[in-house]
Design a protein around this motif. Structure first.
Motif, PDB file in Angstrom:
ATOM      1  N   ARG A 106      15.542  38.475  20.597  1.00 42.13           N
ATOM      2  CA  ARG A 106      16.243  38.581  19.325  1.00 42.13           C
ATOM      3  C   ARG A 106      16.572  40.043  19.062  1.00 42.13           C
ATOM      4  NH1 ARG A 106      13.651  34.333  21.183  1.00 42.13           N
ATOM      5  NH2 ARG A 106      14.362  32.467  20.157  1.00 42.13           N
ATOM      6  N   THR A 107      17.825  40.435  19.254  1.00 40.99           N
ATOM      7  CA  THR A 107      18.242  41.818  19.057  1.00 40.99           C
ATOM      8  C   THR A 107      19.325  41.852  17.999  1.00 40.99           C
ATOM      9  OG1 THR A 107      17.799  42.320  21.370  1.00 40.99           O
ATOM     10  CG2 THR A 107      19.143  43.894  20.165  1.00 40.99           C
ATOM     11  N   ALA A 133      13.809  49.504  15.394  1.00 41.02           N
ATOM     12  CA  ALA A 133      13.147  48.792  14.313  1.00 41.02           C
ATOM     13  C   ALA A 133      13.487  49.430  12.980  1.00 41.02           C
ATOM     14  CB  ALA A 133      11.634  48.820  14.528  1.00 41.02           C
ATOM     15  N   GLY A 180       7.383  34.809  12.987  1.00 41.75           N
ATOM     16  CA  GLY A 180       8.460  35.582  13.590  1.00 41.75           C
ATOM     17  C   GLY A 180       8.520  35.310  15.084  1.00 41.75           C
ATOM     18  N   GLN A 187       9.948  40.329  19.893  1.00 43.91           N
ATOM     19  CA  GLN A 187      11.209  40.902  20.357  1.00 43.91           C
ATOM     20  C   GLN A 187      11.006  41.609  21.688  1.00 43.91           C
ATOM     21  OE1 GLN A 187      14.024  42.990  17.752  1.00 43.91           O
ATOM     22  NE2 GLN A 187      13.839  44.728  19.141  1.00 43.91           N
ATOM     23  N   ARG A 200      10.078  40.291  15.620  1.00 39.73           N
ATOM     24  CA  ARG A 200      11.247  40.124  14.764  1.00 39.73           C
ATOM     25  C   ARG A 200      10.861  39.209  13.608  1.00 39.73           C
ATOM     26  NH1 ARG A 200      15.282  42.853  13.757  1.00 39.73           N
ATOM     27  NH2 ARG A 200      15.574  43.207  15.986  1.00 39.73           N
ATOM     28  N   ASP A 231      14.640  43.202  10.345  1.00 43.74           N
ATOM     29  CA  ASP A 231      13.391  43.936  10.445  1.00 43.74           C
ATOM     30  C   ASP A 231      12.498  43.507  11.601  1.00 43.74           C
ATOM     31  OD1 ASP A 231      13.949  45.389   8.075  1.00 43.74           O
ATOM     32  OD2 ASP A 231      13.341  43.645   6.903  1.00 43.74           O
ATOM     33  N   THR A 232      11.768  44.479  12.136  1.00 41.29           N
ATOM     34  CA  THR A 232      10.724  44.210  13.118  1.00 41.29           C
ATOM     35  C   THR A 232       9.429  44.863  12.656  1.00 41.29           C
ATOM     36  OG1 THR A 232      11.339  46.164  14.411  1.00 41.29           O
ATOM     37  CG2 THR A 232      12.291  44.063  15.085  1.00 41.29           C
TER      38      THR A 232
END
Length: 281
Positions: free
Chosen positions: A174-175, A190, A214, A217, A227, A232-233
């Motif tokens: 997930r980017t 991040a 979540g 990532q 993620r 946000d991460t």
């Protein structure tokens, strides 16, 4: 003295209610099935929505008699989507030159904004024809996240608040890319570096057991990032993973649940555990 305490109590109660409202995101997901032929990509998107706030609506648009959309009728897909309360909106084959899906999706977005009071609309499509709709929604104060292919136009990427590549979901990574960043970028720093702990905490919603959700990532031998929503991460270290699991058992794209903690750098994830089942709606 008693009056001051009473006023202070009322003020504290108002702040609590305000914080509660800030933490609750009402998310509506609109899916253009004709431009998203792989229905399995919708599953991580809905999971992400559940981890980011309240899913107010999940509507799928397509001509379901079309052979190209046969994948959407697979039992494992329909069963899961029904659990999430998905609405299958039939879009009959329109006459040449008229895109019925675009009209139906734009209308549903307006209904969600007015009647369901959504704060975010997540659009699963790469069609640049939705650019005017996105601009209007943002003008009304509604955030728009687009999940689309690499072929999505610069105009569509620039119009939304955040653009997420469907290929990244397909590959288990997930980017997210804020629209203001160059489209050629393949990485996402991040946001916790620029956002305060309070800003990130206000986007998180725990389940009934008090756990947050979540996806992993990126992960290495000593630390990784989870993620938690479209932007946000959160950082976690190897010592934050609950036994008997270790950080070596985690892979990019794995769904996880976690608690929140703090260190000298800010908010971090702790008690990280891999989850194997879908989250209930």
């Amino acid at each position: 003295m008693f009056k001051q305490k009473k006023q202070r109590s009322r003020k504290t109660g108002c702040l609590r209610e305000k914080n509660k409202e800030m933490k609750t995101k009402n998310i509506g997901i609109l899916t253009d099935a004709e431009n998203t032929l792989d229905p399995s990509l919708l599953i991580p998107i809905v999971r992400l929505a559940h981890g980011s706030g309240h899913l107010s609506g999940l509507v799928l648009f397509g001509n379901w008699d079309c052979p190209a959309l046969a994948g959407w009728k697979r039992p494992e897909i329909t069963t899961q989507l029904e659990k999430w309360g998905a609405v299958w909106s039939e879009v009959p084959k329109a006459r040449p030159g008229k895109n019925a899906s675009d009209i139906a999706i734009s209308f549903e977005a307006a209904v969600m904004a007015k009647e369901r009071h959504v704060t975010e609309i997540w659009l699963v499509s790469g069609d640049s024809d939705f650019t005017p709709m996105i601009n209007r929604l943002r003008a009304e104060g509604i955030s728009v996240v687009v999940f689309g292919p690499k072929t999505a136009t610069e105009g569509l990427r620039a119009a939304c608040n955040s653009f997420i590549l469907l290929d990244d979901l397909k590959n288990g990574i997930r980017t997210a890319m804020p629209a203001r960043y160059p489209a050629a970028s393949t990485s996402f720093a991040a946001r916790r570096v620029n956002a305060t702990a309070r800003e990130i905490a206000n986007t998180l919603v725990a389940d009934s057991r008090g756990w947050f959700h979540g996806f992993v990532q990126t992960v290495g031998a000593k630390f990784g990032f989870i993620r938690v929503n479209a932007l946000d991460t959160l950082f976690f270290g190897a010592h934050h993973v609950d036994l008997p699991m270790t950080i070596k058992d985690l892979r990019s794209g794995d769904p996880v649940e976690f608690r929140l903690s703090r260190n000298r750098q800010g908010l971090v994830a702790c008690h990280v555990r891999k989850t194997l089942a879908f989250r209930p709606a």
